[in-house]
Design an enzyme around this catalytic site. Structure first.
Site, PDB file in Angstrom:
ATOM      1  N   GLY A 265     -83.676  28.311 -61.473  1.00  0.00           N
ATOM      2  CA  GLY A 265     -84.076  27.836 -60.150  1.00  0.00           C
ATOM      3  C   GLY A 265     -83.823  28.899 -59.095  1.00  0.00           C
ATOM      4  O   GLY A 265     -84.097  30.082 -59.314  1.00  0.00           O
TER       5      GLY A 265
ATOM      6  N   GLY B  79     -82.261  32.386 -59.808  1.00  0.00           N
ATOM      7  CA  GLY B  79     -82.948  33.469 -60.514  1.00  0.00           C
ATOM      8  C   GLY B  79     -83.109  33.205 -61.989  1.00  0.00           C
ATOM      9  O   GLY B  79     -83.536  32.122 -62.383  1.00  0.00           O
TER      10      GLY B  79
ATOM     11  N   ASP C  45     -93.997  27.419 -64.204  1.00  0.00           N
ATOM     12  CA  ASP C  45     -95.289  27.823 -64.778  1.00  0.00           C
ATOM     13  C   ASP C  45     -95.761  29.137 -64.148  1.00  0.00           C
ATOM     14  O   ASP C  45     -96.301  30.009 -64.836  1.00  0.00           O
ATOM     15  CB  ASP C  45     -96.348  26.735 -64.544  1.00  0.00           C
ATOM     16  CG  ASP C  45     -95.967  25.418 -65.213  1.00  0.00           C
ATOM     17  OD1 ASP C  45     -95.091  25.427 -66.101  1.00  0.00           O
ATOM     18  OD2 ASP C  45     -96.538  24.375 -64.832  1.00  0.00           O
TER      19      ASP C  45
END
Ligand code: ATP
Length: 290
Positions: A207, A210, A239
Protein backbone atom coordinates in the site's frame (compact mmCIF):
# COMPACT_ATOMS: atom_id res chain seq x y z
CA UNK A 1 8.35 -8.34 -26.69
CA UNK A 2 4.67 -8.97 -26.28
CA UNK A 3 2.86 -9.32 -22.97
CA UNK A 4 0.24 -12.04 -23.26
CA UNK A 5 -2.29 -11.52 -20.51
CA UNK A 6 -4.69 -14.35 -19.68
CA UNK A 7 -7.19 -12.19 -17.87
CA UNK A 8 -10.74 -11.43 -16.84
CA UNK A 9 -12.92 -8.84 -18.54
CA UNK A 10 -15.80 -7.57 -16.42
CA UNK A 11 -18.55 -5.05 -16.67
CA UNK A 12 -18.46 -3.13 -13.39
CA UNK A 13 -22.07 -2.09 -12.74
CA UNK A 14 -22.28 0.59 -10.05
CA UNK A 15 -25.65 1.30 -8.39
CA UNK A 16 -26.03 4.24 -5.98
CA UNK A 17 -28.51 3.53 -3.19
CA UNK A 18 -29.78 5.40 -0.11
CA UNK A 19 -28.82 2.33 1.95
CA UNK A 20 -27.74 -1.26 1.26
CA UNK A 21 -30.80 -3.51 0.79
CA UNK A 22 -31.96 -5.77 3.60
CA UNK A 23 -32.95 -9.38 2.76
CA UNK A 24 -36.21 -9.33 0.80
CA UNK A 25 -36.12 -5.56 0.25
CA UNK A 26 -36.61 -3.99 -3.20
CA UNK A 27 -34.86 -0.69 -3.57
CA UNK A 28 -34.76 1.85 -6.42
CA UNK A 29 -31.27 2.96 -7.39
CA UNK A 30 -30.62 6.71 -7.48
CA UNK A 31 -27.74 6.42 -9.95
CA UNK A 32 -26.10 3.95 -12.31
CA UNK A 33 -22.76 3.77 -14.04
CA UNK A 34 -21.09 1.04 -16.12
CA UNK A 35 -17.31 0.81 -16.34
CA UNK A 36 -14.73 -1.59 -17.72
CA UNK A 37 -13.29 -3.77 -14.96
CA UNK A 38 -11.81 -7.11 -14.04
CA UNK A 39 -8.25 -7.48 -12.82
CA UNK A 40 -7.20 -8.86 -16.20
CA UNK A 41 -8.58 -5.94 -18.18
CA UNK A 42 -7.11 -3.45 -15.70
CA UNK A 43 -3.64 -4.99 -16.00
CA UNK A 44 -3.85 -5.08 -19.80
CA UNK A 45 -4.79 -1.39 -19.87
CA UNK A 46 -2.02 -0.51 -17.41
CA UNK A 47 0.63 -2.34 -19.44
CA UNK A 48 -0.64 -0.80 -22.69
CA UNK A 49 -0.55 2.68 -21.11
CA UNK A 50 3.04 1.91 -20.17
CA UNK A 51 3.61 1.47 -23.95
CA UNK A 52 3.84 -2.33 -24.02
CA UNK A 53 2.34 -4.46 -26.78
CA UNK A 54 -0.35 -6.33 -24.88
CA UNK A 55 -2.19 -9.33 -26.27
CA UNK A 56 -5.18 -10.02 -24.04
CA UNK A 57 -6.36 -13.65 -23.89
CA UNK A 58 -9.89 -13.82 -22.58
CA UNK A 59 -13.57 -14.22 -23.29
CA UNK A 60 -16.81 -12.27 -23.22
CA UNK A 61 -20.40 -12.99 -24.26
CA UNK A 62 -22.31 -11.09 -26.95
CA UNK A 63 -23.20 -8.56 -24.23
CA UNK A 64 -19.51 -7.72 -23.79
CA UNK A 65 -18.63 -6.40 -27.24
CA UNK A 66 -18.45 -2.85 -25.86
CA UNK A 67 -15.77 -3.99 -23.36
CA UNK A 68 -13.63 -5.48 -26.14
CA UNK A 69 -14.01 -2.28 -28.15
CA UNK A 70 -12.97 -0.23 -25.15
CA UNK A 71 -9.86 -2.39 -24.62
CA UNK A 72 -9.01 -1.88 -28.27
CA UNK A 73 -9.45 1.89 -27.92
CA UNK A 74 -7.04 1.74 -24.99
CA UNK A 75 -4.37 0.13 -27.16
CA UNK A 76 -4.80 -3.53 -26.17
CA UNK A 77 -4.56 -6.20 -28.87
CA UNK A 78 -7.97 -7.92 -28.67
CA UNK A 79 -7.60 -10.57 -31.39
CA UNK A 80 -7.43 -13.37 -28.82
CA UNK A 81 -10.56 -12.40 -26.94
CA UNK A 82 -13.31 -14.82 -27.96
CA UNK A 83 -16.99 -14.26 -27.92
CA UNK A 84 -18.63 -17.26 -26.28
CA UNK A 85 -22.24 -18.25 -25.72
CA UNK A 86 -21.86 -17.28 -22.06
CA UNK A 87 -22.69 -14.06 -20.22
CA UNK A 88 -19.85 -11.56 -19.86
CA UNK A 89 -18.32 -11.54 -16.38
CA UNK A 90 -19.68 -8.72 -14.28
CA UNK A 91 -19.66 -7.17 -10.85
CA UNK A 92 -22.83 -5.71 -9.36
CA UNK A 93 -21.56 -3.04 -7.01
CA UNK A 94 -24.05 -1.51 -4.60
CA UNK A 95 -22.91 1.71 -2.92
CA UNK A 96 -24.76 3.47 -0.11
CA UNK A 97 -24.67 7.14 0.82
CA UNK A 98 -21.74 6.59 3.20
CA UNK A 99 -19.68 4.86 0.50
CA UNK A 100 -20.13 1.39 2.03
CA UNK A 101 -20.54 -1.31 -0.61
CA UNK A 102 -21.74 -4.82 -1.37
CA UNK A 103 -20.47 -6.66 -4.42
CA UNK A 104 -21.78 -9.67 -6.33
CA UNK A 105 -19.29 -11.09 -8.81
CA UNK A 106 -20.39 -13.30 -11.72
CA UNK A 107 -17.36 -14.84 -13.49
CA UNK A 108 -19.35 -15.90 -16.61
CA UNK A 109 -17.28 -16.08 -19.81
CA UNK A 110 -14.05 -15.49 -17.86
CA UNK A 111 -14.09 -19.08 -16.64
CA UNK A 112 -15.31 -20.66 -19.89
CA UNK A 113 -12.11 -20.40 -21.94
CA UNK A 114 -10.98 -23.46 -23.89
CA UNK A 115 -7.45 -24.90 -23.96
CA UNK A 116 -7.42 -24.57 -27.76
CA UNK A 117 -7.86 -20.81 -27.49
CA UNK A 118 -4.96 -20.41 -25.08
CA UNK A 119 -2.72 -22.72 -27.12
CA UNK A 120 -3.51 -20.84 -30.32
CA UNK A 121 -2.97 -17.44 -28.68
CA UNK A 122 0.45 -18.49 -27.40
CA UNK A 123 1.34 -20.17 -30.71
CA UNK A 124 3.70 -17.42 -31.81
CA UNK A 125 5.07 -16.59 -28.35
CA UNK A 126 8.85 -16.56 -27.91
CA UNK A 127 11.23 -16.48 -24.92
CA UNK A 128 11.41 -12.68 -25.20
CA UNK A 129 7.68 -12.44 -24.42
CA UNK A 130 5.90 -12.41 -21.07
CA UNK A 131 2.81 -14.24 -19.89
CA UNK A 132 0.82 -12.63 -17.11
CA UNK A 133 -2.25 -13.93 -15.31
CA UNK A 134 -4.41 -13.39 -12.24
CA UNK A 135 -6.94 -15.55 -10.42
CA UNK A 136 -10.12 -14.57 -12.30
CA UNK A 137 -10.04 -16.98 -15.26
CA UNK A 138 -9.84 -20.72 -15.74
CA UNK A 139 -6.78 -22.45 -17.29
CA UNK A 140 -4.16 -20.60 -15.22
CA UNK A 141 -2.01 -23.64 -14.55
CA UNK A 142 -2.36 -24.89 -18.14
CA UNK A 143 -1.29 -21.50 -19.51
CA UNK A 144 1.60 -21.19 -17.03
CA UNK A 145 2.83 -24.63 -18.13
CA UNK A 146 2.74 -23.59 -21.78
CA UNK A 147 4.47 -20.31 -21.02
CA UNK A 148 7.22 -22.11 -19.14
CA UNK A 149 7.66 -24.60 -22.02
CA UNK A 150 8.10 -21.70 -24.40
CA UNK A 151 10.64 -20.06 -22.13
CA UNK A 152 8.51 -16.96 -21.52
CA UNK A 153 8.67 -14.79 -18.38
CA UNK A 154 5.64 -16.10 -16.47
CA UNK A 155 4.07 -13.67 -14.00
CA UNK A 156 1.29 -14.45 -11.55
CA UNK A 157 -0.67 -11.85 -9.61
CA UNK A 158 -2.22 -13.78 -6.72
CA UNK A 159 -5.49 -11.89 -6.60
CA UNK A 160 -8.25 -12.54 -5.72
CA UNK A 161 -6.25 -14.73 -3.37
CA UNK A 162 -6.70 -18.47 -3.27
CA UNK A 163 -3.88 -20.59 -1.85
CA UNK A 164 -4.75 -23.60 -4.02
CA UNK A 165 -4.64 -21.48 -7.18
CA UNK A 166 -1.16 -20.19 -6.26
CA UNK A 167 -0.06 -23.71 -5.34
CA UNK A 168 -1.12 -24.94 -8.80
CA UNK A 169 1.19 -22.50 -10.62
CA UNK A 170 4.01 -21.95 -8.14
CA UNK A 171 6.49 -24.26 -9.90
CA UNK A 172 5.81 -22.65 -13.30
CA UNK A 173 6.23 -18.94 -12.57
CA UNK A 174 9.18 -16.54 -12.59
CA UNK A 175 7.57 -13.59 -10.83
CA UNK A 176 4.86 -13.58 -8.16
CA UNK A 177 3.13 -10.33 -7.22
CA UNK A 178 0.88 -10.16 -4.17
CA UNK A 179 -0.09 -7.73 -1.42
CA UNK A 180 0.91 -8.10 2.21
CA UNK A 181 -2.35 -9.75 3.32
CA UNK A 182 -2.07 -12.27 0.48
CA UNK A 183 1.60 -12.88 1.35
CA UNK A 184 0.67 -13.70 4.95
CA UNK A 185 -2.14 -16.02 3.78
CA UNK A 186 0.19 -17.77 1.36
CA UNK A 187 2.97 -18.42 3.85
CA UNK A 188 0.39 -19.71 6.35
CA UNK A 189 -1.26 -21.98 3.76
CA UNK A 190 1.96 -23.42 2.34
CA UNK A 191 3.82 -23.52 5.65
CA UNK A 192 6.85 -21.94 3.97
CA UNK A 193 8.40 -18.48 4.15
CA UNK A 194 8.24 -16.49 0.89
CA UNK A 195 11.91 -17.10 0.18
CA UNK A 196 11.32 -20.85 0.45
CA UNK A 197 8.81 -20.99 -2.42
CA UNK A 198 11.34 -21.45 -5.23
CA UNK A 199 10.09 -18.44 -7.25
CA UNK A 200 12.91 -16.33 -8.74
CA UNK A 201 11.32 -12.94 -7.99
CA UNK A 202 8.54 -12.09 -5.53
CA UNK A 203 7.14 -8.59 -5.12
CA UNK A 204 4.96 -7.88 -2.10
CA UNK A 205 3.03 -4.61 -2.32
CA UNK A 206 2.54 -2.70 0.92
CA UNK A 207 0.00 0.00 0.00
CA UNK A 208 1.23 3.50 0.92
CA UNK A 209 4.39 1.92 2.38
CA UNK A 210 5.59 0.85 -1.07
CA UNK A 211 6.77 -2.69 -1.74
CA UNK A 212 9.33 -5.40 -1.06
CA UNK A 213 11.29 -7.34 -3.66
CA UNK A 214 12.67 -10.76 -2.83
CA UNK A 215 15.30 -11.83 -5.33
CA UNK A 216 15.98 -15.54 -4.84
CA UNK A 217 19.05 -15.67 -7.13
CA UNK A 218 20.82 -12.83 -5.36
CA UNK A 219 19.38 -13.75 -1.94
CA UNK A 220 18.12 -10.18 -1.48
CA UNK A 221 15.04 -8.79 0.28
CA UNK A 222 14.79 -5.08 -0.51
CA UNK A 223 12.20 -2.51 0.57
CA UNK A 224 11.17 0.33 -1.76
CA UNK A 225 9.34 3.17 0.03
CA UNK A 226 6.03 4.32 -1.48
CA UNK A 227 5.52 7.61 -3.31
CA UNK A 228 3.77 10.12 -1.05
CA UNK A 229 0.39 11.27 -2.35
CA UNK A 230 -3.04 12.27 -1.09
CA UNK A 231 -5.05 9.07 -1.72
CA UNK A 232 -8.60 9.52 -3.03
CA UNK A 233 -9.48 6.01 -4.22
CA UNK A 234 -7.10 3.05 -3.94
CA UNK A 235 -9.14 0.81 -6.29
CA UNK A 236 -6.94 -0.48 -9.08
CA UNK A 237 -3.64 0.48 -7.41
CA UNK A 238 -2.43 -3.11 -7.38
CA UNK A 239 -3.50 -3.77 -10.99
CA UNK A 240 -1.82 -0.56 -12.18
CA UNK A 241 1.35 -1.49 -10.29
CA UNK A 242 1.51 -5.00 -11.76
CA UNK A 243 0.71 -3.91 -15.33
CA UNK A 244 3.44 -1.25 -15.20
CA UNK A 245 5.91 -3.60 -13.50
CA UNK A 246 5.55 -6.26 -16.19
CA UNK A 247 5.67 -3.63 -18.95
CA UNK A 248 8.94 -2.29 -17.52
CA UNK A 249 10.53 -5.74 -17.31
CA UNK A 250 9.26 -6.51 -20.81
CA UNK A 251 11.10 -3.37 -22.00
CA UNK A 252 14.29 -4.73 -20.48
CA UNK A 253 14.34 -2.45 -17.44
CA UNK A 254 16.15 -3.81 -14.38
CA UNK A 255 13.75 -4.72 -11.55
CA UNK A 256 14.69 -1.62 -9.55
CA UNK A 257 13.75 0.74 -12.37
CA UNK A 258 10.57 -1.19 -13.27
CA UNK A 259 9.46 -1.05 -9.60
CA UNK A 260 10.17 2.68 -9.32
CA UNK A 261 8.05 3.46 -12.37
CA UNK A 262 5.27 1.06 -11.29
CA UNK A 263 5.13 2.76 -7.89
CA UNK A 264 4.83 6.21 -9.48
CA UNK A 265 2.02 4.98 -11.75
CA UNK A 266 0.17 3.33 -8.84
CA UNK A 267 0.60 6.41 -6.63
CA UNK A 268 -0.84 8.64 -9.34
CA UNK A 269 -3.67 6.12 -9.77
CA UNK A 270 -4.73 6.42 -6.11
CA UNK A 271 -5.21 10.17 -6.58
CA UNK A 272 -7.91 9.38 -9.16
CA UNK A 273 -11.45 8.03 -8.80
CA UNK A 274 -12.21 4.97 -10.97
CA UNK A 275 -10.58 1.88 -12.47
CA UNK A 276 -9.42 0.90 -15.99
CA UNK A 277 -10.67 4.11 -17.57
CA UNK A 278 -8.39 6.34 -15.45
CA UNK A 279 -5.14 4.35 -15.33
CA UNK A 280 -2.34 6.84 -16.03
CA UNK A 281 -0.22 6.73 -19.17
CA UNK A 282 3.45 7.63 -19.62
CA UNK A 283 2.64 11.25 -20.45
CA UNK A 284 0.70 11.57 -17.17
CA UNK A 285 3.70 10.11 -15.34
CA UNK A 286 6.04 12.61 -16.92
CA UNK A 287 3.85 15.46 -15.71
CA UNK A 288 3.44 13.89 -12.24
CA UNK A 289 5.65 15.63 -9.68
CA UNK A 290 5.94 13.49 -6.57
P1 ATP B 1 -5.88 -2.78 -4.60
O1 ATP B 1 -6.51 -4.11 -4.28
O2 ATP B 1 -6.39 -1.63 -3.76
O3 ATP B 1 -5.81 -2.45 -6.03
P2 ATP B 1 -3.51 -4.08 -3.63
O4 ATP B 1 -3.94 -4.45 -2.25
O5 ATP B 1 -3.38 -5.15 -4.64
O6 ATP B 1 -4.35 -2.87 -4.16
P3 ATP B 1 -1.51 -2.27 -2.57
O7 ATP B 1 -0.39 -2.91 -1.83
O8 ATP B 1 -2.56 -1.59 -1.79
O9 ATP B 1 -2.07 -3.37 -3.58
O10 ATP B 1 -0.93 -1.19 -3.60
C1 ATP B 1 -0.14 -1.51 -4.74
C2 ATP B 1 0.92 -0.43 -4.94
O11 ATP B 1 0.24 0.82 -5.17
C3 ATP B 1 1.82 -0.19 -3.74
O12 ATP B 1 2.95 -1.03 -3.80
C4 ATP B 1 2.18 1.29 -3.93
O13 ATP B 1 3.24 1.41 -4.86
C5 ATP B 1 0.90 1.88 -4.55
N1 ATP B 1 0.01 2.48 -3.54
C6 ATP B 1 -1.10 1.93 -3.00
N2 ATP B 1 -1.67 2.77 -2.09
C7 ATP B 1 -0.91 3.88 -2.07
C8 ATP B 1 -0.96 5.13 -1.35
N3 ATP B 1 -1.94 5.39 -0.47
N4 ATP B 1 0.01 6.04 -1.60
C9 ATP B 1 1.00 5.80 -2.48
N5 ATP B 1 1.10 4.65 -3.20
C10 ATP B 1 0.17 3.70 -3.00
Amino acid sequence: MTIFNLGSINADLFYQLPHLPAPGETLASTGFHRGLGGKGANMSVAAARAAAHVMHIGAVGADGRWAVERLLEYGVDTRNISELGATTGHAIILIDAAGENQIVLYPGANVALGQGQVTAALGAATPSDSLMMQNETNLQSFAAGLGRQKGMRVVYAAAPFDADAVGAVIDRIDLLVLNKVEAAQLTAALGQPLDGLGVADIVVTLGAEGCRHLDARAGLDRHYPGVEVEAVDTTGAGDTFTGYLVAGLDRGMPMEQAIARAQRAAALMVTRQGTADVIPDLKDLEAFRA
